[in-house]
Enzyme design. Structure first.
Site, PDB file in Angstrom:
ATOM      1  N   GLN A 159       7.807 -11.384   1.574  1.00 17.15           N
ATOM      2  CA  GLN A 159       8.560 -12.597   1.936  1.00 17.15           C
ATOM      3  C   GLN A 159       8.696 -13.585   0.779  1.00 17.15           C
ATOM      4  OE1 GLN A 159       9.684 -12.402   5.158  1.00 17.15           O
ATOM      5  NE2 GLN A 159       8.462 -10.541   5.330  1.00 17.15           N
ATOM      6  N   ASP A 177       0.639 -15.495  12.521  1.00 19.44           N
ATOM      7  CA  ASP A 177       1.704 -15.344  13.517  1.00 19.44           C
ATOM      8  C   ASP A 177       1.330 -14.357  14.608  1.00 19.44           C
ATOM      9  OD1 ASP A 177       1.801 -13.068  11.996  1.00 19.44           O
ATOM     10  OD2 ASP A 177       3.947 -13.100  11.628  1.00 19.44           O
ATOM     11  N   GLU A 188       6.592  -5.904  18.531  1.00 17.53           N
ATOM     12  CA  GLU A 188       7.058  -7.009  19.383  1.00 17.53           C
ATOM     13  C   GLU A 188       8.548  -6.901  19.680  1.00 17.53           C
ATOM     14  OE1 GLU A 188       4.120 -10.437  17.554  1.00 17.53           O
ATOM     15  OE2 GLU A 188       5.897  -9.852  16.449  1.00 17.53           O
TER      16      GLU A 188
HETATM   17  P1  NAD Z   1       3.046  -8.439   2.619  1.00 20.51           P
HETATM   18  O1  NAD Z   1       1.979  -7.524   3.119  1.00 20.51           O
HETATM   19  O2  NAD Z   1       4.212  -7.865   1.895  1.00 20.51           O
HETATM   20  O3  NAD Z   1       2.385  -9.551   1.665  1.00 20.51           O
HETATM   21  C1  NAD Z   1       1.233 -10.237   1.993  1.00 20.51           C
HETATM   22  C2  NAD Z   1       0.517 -10.623   0.704  1.00 20.51           C
HETATM   23  O4  NAD Z   1      -0.620 -11.444   1.070  1.00 20.51           O
HETATM   24  C3  NAD Z   1      -0.027  -9.427  -0.066  1.00 20.51           C
HETATM   25  O5  NAD Z   1       0.477  -9.448  -1.379  1.00 20.51           O
HETATM   26  C4  NAD Z   1      -1.546  -9.647  -0.048  1.00 20.51           C
HETATM   27  O6  NAD Z   1      -2.193  -9.212  -1.221  1.00 20.51           O
HETATM   28  C5  NAD Z   1      -1.634 -11.155   0.131  1.00 20.51           C
HETATM   29  N1  NAD Z   1      -2.894 -11.656   0.655  1.00 20.51           N
HETATM   30  C6  NAD Z   1      -3.661 -11.155   1.663  1.00 20.51           C
HETATM   31  N2  NAD Z   1      -4.765 -11.927   1.826  1.00 20.51           N
HETATM   32  C7  NAD Z   1      -4.694 -12.921   0.911  1.00 20.51           C
HETATM   33  C8  NAD Z   1      -5.511 -14.023   0.586  1.00 20.51           C
HETATM   34  N3  NAD Z   1      -6.658 -14.243   1.220  1.00 20.51           N
HETATM   35  N4  NAD Z   1      -5.108 -14.867  -0.406  1.00 20.51           N
HETATM   36  C9  NAD Z   1      -3.951 -14.651  -1.088  1.00 20.51           C
HETATM   37  N5  NAD Z   1      -3.140 -13.614  -0.823  1.00 20.51           N
HETATM   38  C10 NAD Z   1      -3.496 -12.752   0.160  1.00 20.51           C
HETATM   39  O7  NAD Z   1       3.528  -9.278   3.899  1.00 20.51           O
HETATM   40  P2  NAD Z   1       4.857 -10.158   4.075  1.00 20.51           P
HETATM   41  O8  NAD Z   1       5.951  -9.334   4.616  1.00 20.51           O
HETATM   42  O9  NAD Z   1       5.102 -10.974   2.845  1.00 20.51           O
HETATM   43  O10 NAD Z   1       4.375 -11.105   5.256  1.00 20.51           O
HETATM   44  C11 NAD Z   1       3.305 -12.023   5.064  1.00 20.51           C
HETATM   45  C12 NAD Z   1       2.886 -12.575   6.410  1.00 20.51           C
HETATM   46  O11 NAD Z   1       3.962 -13.346   6.963  1.00 20.51           O
HETATM   47  C13 NAD Z   1       2.563 -11.495   7.444  1.00 20.51           C
HETATM   48  O12 NAD Z   1       1.398 -11.872   8.112  1.00 20.51           O
HETATM   49  C14 NAD Z   1       3.732 -11.522   8.394  1.00 20.51           C
HETATM   50  O13 NAD Z   1       3.371 -11.154   9.699  1.00 20.51           O
HETATM   51  C15 NAD Z   1       4.134 -12.983   8.315  1.00 20.51           C
HETATM   52  N6  NAD Z   1       5.532 -13.234   8.663  1.00 20.51           N
HETATM   53  C16 NAD Z   1       5.800 -14.337   9.387  1.00 20.51           C
HETATM   54  C17 NAD Z   1       7.094 -14.634   9.728  1.00 20.51           C
HETATM   55  C18 NAD Z   1       7.391 -15.881  10.484  1.00 20.51           C
HETATM   56  O14 NAD Z   1       8.514 -16.047  10.983  1.00 20.51           O
HETATM   57  N7  NAD Z   1       6.457 -16.797  10.593  1.00 20.51           N
HETATM   58  C19 NAD Z   1       8.138 -13.779   9.346  1.00 20.51           C
HETATM   59  C20 NAD Z   1       7.839 -12.664   8.559  1.00 20.51           C
HETATM   60  C21 NAD Z   1       6.518 -12.399   8.220  1.00 20.51           C
END
Ligand code: NAD
Length: 348
Positions: free
Chosen positions: A148, A235, A64
């Protein structure tokens, strides 16, 4: 704004320098600073150019571009989202960004934004929770303990005063990693075996999971009255975390509706589903939390203005420090029309 220097060099903040800067400022101080910059820009929301981010989807992820301008500066972030990456030893989200001077069009900053995105997302969550979370909130459930999660926890501690976090992840190793990283940082950490256990006694429920599908991380019966939900992970089109019934019981707050309706939890709802824009709450034009039993929901997708604020902060913060290197990335001949001559003179 910034006048181009003689050599038109562009300050570049590498990952290494971003980490050094973060330690120099202190993570919690940086989260508070970023929240202040973001809040200040939300207060001037109307003067920004706004557009939903430009997304290029594939079967495995999304790339993006997120541009915006306040008329003086222009910024954009390049960011990807690839939930499958973790299993290949790669980050789900990586990013870099650029700030430019609108008057000259010259870039004034290029920076890594993977770490900065985690910081700005957490700062935004906590800045929003300051307006919406129930008074005296002290415990957060953190569902999804990936990249995060520590940033989210520390921002909620530093800006909203939570002192306990209850972790849940489908992968126990992620919760262990998060708990280890948070040890000694002033938050009481409990690892939970189920999401139900994680939300016990929590006033703030943060969902931050990565899965390229419409998942149901929170079901309707899990969410009691009076909580604030900070929904971060949904997102992208086709990627949500909450049961639709929760949205019907909540007051939903969003960044920029045209983007959130495509990408956020509310993609599950009709086009006329009522939402409140956060900038109006921050300016006191619309109510935020109005009652103890109200469920408030921040349907976070991440909007370009938050990245612009983060870029502004880094530009201001690195001035006079050694936390950047100058990049020779702009061809800038002394005679602006003699680009070819400059190339010729470079021949040894
Ligand atoms: P990441 O891959 O490092 O961590 C995601 C975690 O979610 C993993 O540890 C995984 O095991 C866990 N997970 C997956 N399915 C699950 C479930 N059903 N129950 C519990 N845990 C589960 O990703 P990240 O960098 O921490 O990002 C997480 C999400 O946040 C992503 O989807 C990313 O796109 C989103 N994000 C949003 C924003 C925003 O501004 N809204 C900013 C950054 C990231």
């Amino acid at each position: 704004m910034t006048q181009p220097s003689d050599k038109a060099l562009v300050p570049f903040v590498s990952v290494d320098n971003m980490m050094r800067l973060t330690h120099h400022v202190g993570v919690e101080q940086m989260l508070r600073d970023l929240a202040d910059y973001i809040e200040a820009d939300f207060k001037r929301w109307e003067l920004f150019d706004k557009t939903p981010r430009v997304a290029s989807h594939s079967d495995v992820g999304v790339i993006e571009l997120m541009p915006t301008s306040d008329g003086e500066a222009y910024g954009f972030k390049y960011v990807n989202g690839h939930p499958k990456n973790t299993s290949e030893g790669l980050q789900t989200v990586t990013a870099f960004g650029l700030l430019a001077d609108v008057y000259t069009g010259y870039p004034v900053l290029l920076t890594e934004m993977t770490i900065l995105t985690a910081l700005r997302t957490a700062a935004t969550s906590a800045m929003v929770a300051k307006y919406l979370a129930p008074k005296g909130a002290h415990t957060m459930a953190m569902i999804g303990n990936g990249a995060q999660s520590e940033f989210q926890t520390l921002a909620m501690k530093s800006i909203c005063g939570i002192d306990a976090v209850r972790l849940y992840d489908i992968d126990p190793a992620a919760s262990e990693k998060c708990a280890t990283n948070l040890a000694g940082l002033g938050v009481d950490v409990t690892i939970c075996k189920t999401p139900e256990q994680a939300i016990e006694g929590a006033q703030i429920l943060t969902t931050c999971t990565a899965d390229k599908q419409c998942a149901t991380i929170l079901t309707d019966n899990m969410v009691g009255s009076g909580v604030h939900i900070n929904a971060i992970g949904g997102d992208c089109p086709g990627k949500t975390e909450l049961a639709a019934a929760i949205l019907n019981r909540s007051d939903v707050f969003v960044e920029y509706p045209p983007q959130t309706r495509i990408e956020g939890e509310i993609q599950q709802m009709g086009a006329d589903f009522a939402v409140t824009e956060l900038w109006e709450v921050i300016l006191g034009r619309k109510p935020g939390r109005t009652g103890e039993r109200q469920i408030t929901l921040f349907d976070s997708v991440g909007f370009a203005i938050e990245d612009f604020s983060a870029l502004r902060y880094i530009r201001d913060r690195i001035a006079g420090t050694g936390f950047f290197v100058d990049l020779d990335m702009l061809a800038d001949p002394d005679d602006p029309r003699d680009l070819f001559g400059m190339v010729q003179r470079a021949q040894v």
